[in-house]
Motif scaffolding. Structure first.
Motif, PDB file in Angstrom:
ATOM      1  N   THR A  44      80.194  66.343  34.922  1.00  0.00           N
ATOM      2  CA  THR A  44      79.992  66.820  36.259  1.00  0.00           C
ATOM      3  C   THR A  44      79.501  68.315  36.197  1.00  0.00           C
ATOM      4  N   ARG A  45      80.053  69.251  35.394  1.00  0.00           N
ATOM      5  CA  ARG A  45      79.458  70.520  35.207  1.00  0.00           C
ATOM      6  C   ARG A  45      78.303  70.695  34.566  1.00  0.00           C
TER       7      ARG A  45
ATOM      8  N   SER B 142      90.990  64.798  33.354  1.00  0.00           N
ATOM      9  CA  SER B 142      89.536  63.970  33.299  1.00  0.00           C
ATOM     10  C   SER B 142      88.600  65.153  32.368  1.00  0.00           C
TER      11      SER B 142
ATOM     12  N   LYS C  43      80.423  67.946  44.836  1.00  0.00           N
ATOM     13  CA  LYS C  43      80.302  66.542  44.382  1.00  0.00           C
ATOM     14  C   LYS C  43      79.018  66.216  45.271  1.00  0.00           C
TER      15      LYS C  43
ATOM     16  N   ASP D 262      85.012  65.681  33.906  1.00  0.00           N
ATOM     17  CA  ASP D 262      84.875  66.718  34.694  1.00  0.00           C
ATOM     18  C   ASP D 262      83.550  67.708  33.772  1.00  0.00           C
TER      19      ASP D 262
END
Length: 184
Positions: A9-10, A2, A77, A6
């Motif tokens: 998210t980073r 993904s 998360k 990803d």
């Protein structure tokens, strides 16, 4: 794999105002507090409730690598959700986001033009509407191909079509991603 999810998210993690807990005990205490029970934390991590209690009391300090990775991922998360939301809202309403990628771009275009895909390295600012679509899709659980399609559409309109100034019939495919990074 993904890549797009990803990378988003980073990019969120760049906005954290406090560091993520580093020790296993601190991470476990945070996770237990977030999930409101040791039982829920144990089920999430696939370990016994007693093991969770030992980490909380610092009786165990060094988890096995697999557990350490799961623990860190679950803490990251859930870390600073309001900071994350505020940064995403600003990007979706005002600033947009910047995508940097090295990937293969293929084209479907008018006859007589080349449609051979080739590796390109691009750094491009995407307007807020594409940021909003990417964030909404990620939050609703979109698959990697769906996220990739939104990013490809944004690059198609902004970079390849130059906001509609050229190549009106061009369709872009975004494949074979070496890397992709977002900032906002």
């Amino acid at each position: 794999m993904s890549d797009i999810s990803d990378s988003l998210t980073r990019a969120d993690e760049q906005h954290f105002t406090r560091p993520v807990p580093k020790s296993a005990g601190a991470q476990m205490r945070f996770l237990v507090k977030q999930l409101k029970s040791t039982k829920a934390a144990a089920e999430l991590l696939g370990i016994s409730r007693r093991t969770v209690e030992r980490y909380v009391k610092n009786q165990i300090q060094h988890p096995k690598p697999a557990l350490a990775a799961r623990l860190e991922a679950e803490v990251r998360k859930r870390w600073q959700p309001l900071v994350r939301k505020r940064a995403r809202d600003q990007a979706a309403r005002q600033t947009g986001l910047v995508i940097e990628t090295r990937a293969r771009f293929g084209f479907t275009a008018a006859p007589g033009t080349t449609d051979d895909g080739r590796m390109r390295r691009l750094t491009q600012h995407l307007p807020p509407e594409y940021a909003a679509r990417l964030f909404a899709a990620q939050e609703s659980g979109a698959t990697e191909p769906q996220l990739r399609a939104i990013a490809a559409e944004g690059l198609q309109e902004i970079y390849f079509k130059d906001n509609g100034a050229r190549a009106t019939g061009l369709l872009v495919e975004f494949t074979d991603i070496d890397y992709v990074d977002f900032t906002f």
